[in-house]
Design an enzyme around this catalytic site. Sequence first.
Site, mmCIF file in Angstrom:
data_model
loop_
_atom_site.group_PDB
_atom_site.id
_atom_site.type_symbol
_atom_site.label_atom_id
_atom_site.label_comp_id
_atom_site.label_asym_id
_atom_site.label_seq_id
_atom_site.Cartn_x
_atom_site.Cartn_y
_atom_site.Cartn_z
ATOM 1 N N ASP A 295 40.201 5.030 124.200
ATOM 2 C CA ASP A 295 40.328 6.026 123.152
ATOM 3 C C ASP A 295 39.468 7.402 123.600
ATOM 4 O O ASP A 295 38.805 7.901 122.898
ATOM 5 C CB ASP A 295 39.725 5.634 122.095
ATOM 6 C CG ASP A 295 40.700 4.389 121.509
ATOM 7 O OD1 ASP A 295 41.841 4.456 121.647
ATOM 8 O OD2 ASP A 295 39.915 3.355 120.816
ATOM 9 N N HIS B 124 45.468 7.399 117.635
ATOM 10 C CA HIS B 124 44.266 6.482 117.486
ATOM 11 C C HIS B 124 43.943 6.959 115.746
ATOM 12 O O HIS B 124 43.977 8.130 115.309
ATOM 13 C CB HIS B 124 43.038 6.636 118.239
ATOM 14 C CG HIS B 124 42.116 5.665 118.084
ATOM 15 N ND1 HIS B 124 41.901 4.583 118.406
ATOM 16 C CD2 HIS B 124 40.793 5.934 117.302
ATOM 17 C CE1 HIS B 124 40.868 3.886 117.629
ATOM 18 N NE2 HIS B 124 40.093 4.560 117.134
ATOM 19 N N GLY C 70 55.391 -0.725 113.834
ATOM 20 C CA GLY C 70 56.271 0.041 114.390
ATOM 21 C C GLY C 70 56.713 1.284 113.695
ATOM 22 O O GLY C 70 57.512 2.344 113.841
ATOM 23 N N SER C 71 55.569 1.749 112.453
ATOM 24 C CA SER C 71 56.305 2.904 111.741
ATOM 25 C C SER C 71 56.047 4.018 112.424
ATOM 26 O O SER C 71 56.774 5.275 112.308
ATOM 27 C CB SER C 71 55.131 2.913 110.391
ATOM 28 O OG SER C 71 54.020 3.318 110.576
ATOM 29 N N ASN C 72 55.071 4.489 113.420
ATOM 30 C CA ASN C 72 54.978 5.468 114.308
ATOM 31 C C ASN C 72 56.164 5.673 115.202
ATOM 32 O O ASN C 72 56.517 6.522 115.369
ATOM 33 C CB ASN C 72 53.550 5.513 115.257
ATOM 34 C CG ASN C 72 52.569 6.075 114.467
ATOM 35 O OD1 ASN C 72 52.304 7.278 114.011
ATOM 36 N ND2 ASN C 72 51.621 4.920 113.935
ATOM 37 N N ASN D 268 48.564 8.579 123.554
ATOM 38 C CA ASN D 268 48.035 7.491 122.363
ATOM 39 C C ASN D 268 47.928 7.949 120.971
ATOM 40 O O ASN D 268 47.165 9.298 120.965
ATOM 41 C CB ASN D 268 46.846 6.641 122.744
ATOM 42 C CG ASN D 268 46.448 5.651 122.034
ATOM 43 O OD1 ASN D 268 47.238 4.901 121.364
ATOM 44 N ND2 ASN D 268 45.266 5.165 121.627
ATOM 45 N N GLU E 161 49.524 10.348 110.587
ATOM 46 C CA GLU E 161 49.877 9.894 112.021
ATOM 47 C C GLU E 161 51.458 10.176 112.079
ATOM 48 O O GLU E 161 51.731 10.641 113.279
ATOM 49 C CB GLU E 161 49.671 8.273 112.187
ATOM 50 C CG GLU E 161 48.074 8.149 112.222
ATOM 51 C CD GLU E 161 48.257 6.481 112.691
ATOM 52 O OE1 GLU E 161 48.666 5.964 113.384
ATOM 53 O OE2 GLU E 161 47.083 5.818 112.015
ATOM 54 N N LEU F 227 45.790 -1.109 129.038
ATOM 55 C CA LEU F 227 46.371 -0.997 130.053
ATOM 56 C C LEU F 227 45.724 -0.885 131.272
ATOM 57 O O LEU F 227 44.351 -0.294 131.182
ATOM 58 C CB LEU F 227 47.461 -0.028 130.201
ATOM 59 C CG LEU F 227 48.579 -0.068 129.133
ATOM 60 C CD1 LEU F 227 49.248 1.202 129.107
ATOM 61 C CD2 LEU F 227 49.410 -1.116 129.674
ATOM 62 N N MET G 168 48.459 -2.764 121.063
ATOM 63 C CA MET G 168 47.027 -3.575 121.080
ATOM 64 C C MET G 168 46.661 -4.081 122.408
ATOM 65 O O MET G 168 45.932 -5.053 122.467
ATOM 66 C CB MET G 168 47.281 -4.648 119.967
ATOM 67 C CG MET G 168 47.489 -3.957 118.596
ATOM 68 S SD MET G 168 46.541 -2.656 118.074
ATOM 69 C CE MET G 168 44.890 -3.490 117.653
HETATM 70 C C1 GRF Z 1 48.328 2.961 113.616
HETATM 71 O O1 GRF Z 1 47.555 3.343 112.585
HETATM 72 C C2 GRF Z 1 47.752 3.486 114.934
HETATM 73 O O2 GRF Z 1 47.172 4.189 115.194
HETATM 74 C C3 GRF Z 1 47.058 2.075 115.199
HETATM 75 O O3 GRF Z 1 47.851 0.843 114.733
HETATM 76 C C4 GRF Z 1 48.512 1.592 113.823
HETATM 77 C C5 GRF Z 1 49.966 1.098 114.075
HETATM 78 O O4 GRF Z 1 50.929 1.274 113.009
HETATM 79 N N1 GRF Z 1 46.674 2.138 116.617
HETATM 80 P P1 GRF Z 1 52.359 1.347 113.372
HETATM 81 O O5 GRF Z 1 52.655 -0.134 114.206
HETATM 82 O O6 GRF Z 1 52.977 2.389 113.987
HETATM 83 O O7 GRF Z 1 53.212 0.940 111.855
#
Ligand code: GRF
Length: 192
Positions: A149, A113, A20-22, A111, A178, A97, A94
């Site tokens: 994608d 990627h 969940g860093s994004n 999304n 990202e 859908l 992951m």
């Molecule tokens: C990211 O690299 C995203 O692009 C990919 O999975 C990773 C998820 O990282 N699909 P996080 O859970 O956001 O840390």
Amino acid sequence: MAISTGSKIIKTAVFISGTGSNLKSLIKFSKLKESPISIDLIISNNPKSKGLKYANIFKIKKKVFTFKNMTDEKKTLFELKKNKIDLICLAGFMKILSKTFIKSFKGNILNIHPSFLPKFKGLNTHERAIKKKEKYSGCTVHFVNSKLDSGKIILQKKVKINKNDDPKSLAKKILIQEHKLYPKAILKVFSH
Ligand code: GRF
């Protein structure tokens, strides 16, 4: 490509499966004055997803559905409606859908990627990029359509692959980009 939203804040749900860093970077972005979005719901298919902790930290509603059957998609759609969600941001989610789900959200799904699309769609992008001796990889924010994608690209960032990079070090470098790219892409699509 910019969609004018007037002064309306776009209620957003972020879908996660892991760290969940994004998600964290999107939450921080959503709190900035220039942000067109608020994050009102976190959905995870994985009850052990570390990113779920951000729901508690930032007091955001969370729901866990395994998405192992269509009922879970229906339950998710119900939650999205209930919370008046206008936009879905997939962030390390992951699960694929269904077409019906994507259609019912009328293209308002984004999304991120971890590759420079159209290169390396799908899983294990970093391993494949290194094996192919690519000079660059990167990350891409795109609209979600029914093909994996493959939706319209909003923004991309190239990241150099060094000789000594392994999948782990490359993933780390790309993840930093990202975190910057996703907010930028949202600003590009939704202007006040
Ligand atoms: C990211 O690299 C995203 O692009 C990919 O999975 C990773 C998820 O990282 N699909 P996080 O859970 O956001 O840390």
